[in-house]
Design a protein around this motif. Structure first.
Motif, PDB file in Angstrom:
ATOM      1  N   GLU A  26       0.891  -1.071   0.040  1.00 33.41           N
ATOM      2  CA  GLU A  26      -0.189  -0.098   0.015  1.00 33.41           C
ATOM      3  C   GLU A  26       1.048   1.209  -0.099  1.00 33.41           C
ATOM      4  N   TYR A  27       2.179   1.202   0.760  1.00 31.31           N
ATOM      5  CA  TYR A  27       2.827   2.407   0.890  1.00 31.31           C
ATOM      6  C   TYR A  27       3.404   2.548  -0.532  1.00 31.31           C
ATOM      7  N   GLU A  34       1.113   4.161  -2.813  1.00 29.40           N
ATOM      8  CA  GLU A  34       0.614   5.776  -2.526  1.00 29.40           C
ATOM      9  C   GLU A  34       1.989   6.628  -3.014  1.00 29.40           C
ATOM     10  N   ARG A  78       1.691   7.378  -6.675  1.00 32.70           N
ATOM     11  CA  ARG A  78       0.711   8.018  -7.126  1.00 32.70           C
ATOM     12  C   ARG A  78       1.200   9.557  -6.499  1.00 32.70           C
ATOM     13  N   GLY A  79       2.207   9.589  -5.583  1.00 30.98           N
ATOM     14  CA  GLY A  79       2.228  10.653  -4.818  1.00 30.98           C
ATOM     15  C   GLY A  79       3.656  11.417  -5.134  1.00 30.98           C
ATOM     16  N   LEU A 132       1.156   6.695   6.225  1.00 32.43           N
ATOM     17  CA  LEU A 132       0.547   6.802   4.863  1.00 32.43           C
ATOM     18  C   LEU A 132       0.150   8.283   5.040  1.00 32.43           C
ATOM     19  N   ARG A 153       1.623  10.312   1.499  1.00 32.71           N
ATOM     20  CA  ARG A 153       0.723  11.062   0.513  1.00 32.71           C
ATOM     21  C   ARG A 153       0.822  12.561   0.495  1.00 32.71           C
TER      22      ARG A 153
END
Length: 323
Positions: free
Chosen positions: A27-28, A31, A34-35, A309, A313
């Motif tokens: 998940e990290y 993110e 995307r970030g 997170l 983000r």
């Protein structure tokens, strides 16, 4: 400067199952992609429930197939591996990833894995022969009269993690860039880089300072005080947890809550922590002082999945965009 995200696969002291902890890391990565992050980095730890990745290279290979980001190891524990085997694996990942893989190696920590996989404390104390063999095999494309397959026309990216002037000197002597350890002060890091450059020059190596890699724990908060407190609390908890299940080879005094808290408060000033503007200022300061072209940032030091997170983000749009 390229910004890399360290993946510690930390349980944060919970009883979360291994599958869940590893899913957190994925998940990290999603993110980070995307970030606005540039890279992700994997670690290697053995026989402990705290950080659950025993193979930095295997996890790096997996991630190279799951993300378009660069991927590195910080670190593959050199005393646990045959250097020629590491060179072969590096050549393979270099080709399969179109050059997105960086092999970071280090001496690790003096724990029981060094006895099981390597030469114990002797191998931990002196990594000169293994580092020299690894670098030479990657640079020459072979070991003695044996060729590495797949072939590598030029040495893939490689770096040695260093926490002392003597280790930095070794990296310069062999001719490889460094990964600066996170707990060192900026002044100590500058001293390591100066020794590294001097050793490289004395041994006829030309290493661009931008090839060196900084590393630090990292937290973003609405206020600088809140972000710093996140790291103080997180590092204190990390030190108190230790590495349950992994027997140390050198006995050390047991940390008390008081001594762990004092240590965390002392080192937090070496990290990047603050509101977005302050984090951007600190990153710019490090880049100017150290000249490293990459930095590995460690949000898991903030002590919880939610804090990680939030920092992952916010980093791209609120901090990296200012640089």
């Amino acid at each position: 400067m390229k910004h890399g995200l360290m993946l510690f696969t930390d349980t944060f002291g919970t009883d979360a199952a291994s599958k869940e902890v590893l899913d957190w890391s994925l998940e990290y990565v999603r993110e980070a992609e995307r970030g606005g992050w540039d890279e992700v980095w994997t670690t290697e730890h053995h026989f402990t429930s705290v950080v659950q990745n025993p193979s930095a290279v295997a996890m790096a290979a997996f991630l190279l197939g799951r993300t378009s980001l660069g991927v590195g190891t910080a670190v593959a524990v050199l005393p646990n591996h045959h250097p020629v085997a590491l060179a072969e694996q590096t050549a393979l990942l270099h080709h399969l990833s179109d050059g997105r893989f960086t092999l970071g190696v280090g001496r690790g920590q003096p724990r029981v894995d060094l006895e099981i996989f390597g030469d114990g404390l002797a191998g931990y104390t002196d990594i000169t022969a293994k580092l020299t063999s690894l670098e030479s095999t990657l640079r020459k494309g072979g070991f003695d009269d044996v060729r590495v397959v797949p072939e590598v026309p030029e040495r893939p990216p490689i770096a040695l993690s260093v926490a002392s002037v003597s280790s930095a000197w070794l990296a310069g002597q062999v001719g490889v860039p460094v990964i600066l350890a996170p707990f060192a002060s900026l002044a100590d890091k500058r001293a390591m880089l100066d020794a590294h450059a001097e050793a490289a020059a004395e041994n006829g190596h030309r290493i661009d300072p931008a090839e060196n890699i900084d590393s630090t724990y990292f937290a973003i908060g609405d206020t600088t005080e809140a972000a710093q407190q996140l790291l103080v609390d997180g590092v204190r908890a990390l030190v108190l947890r230790g590495a349950p299940g992994s027997r140390p080879l050198i006995e050390q005094p047991e940390m008390t809550p008081e001594s762990a808290g004092a240590m965390a408060r002392q080192v937090v000033g070496h990290f990047v922590a603050g509101d977005p503007d302050e984090c951007a200022r600190q990153l710019a300061e490090r880049e100017e002082l150290l000249g490293a072209g990459r930095i590995i940032l460690m949000p898991e030091g903030a002590g919880s999945r939610e804090a990680v997170l939030a920092t992952v983000r916010r980093a791209g749009p609120e901090v990296f965009s200012q640089q």
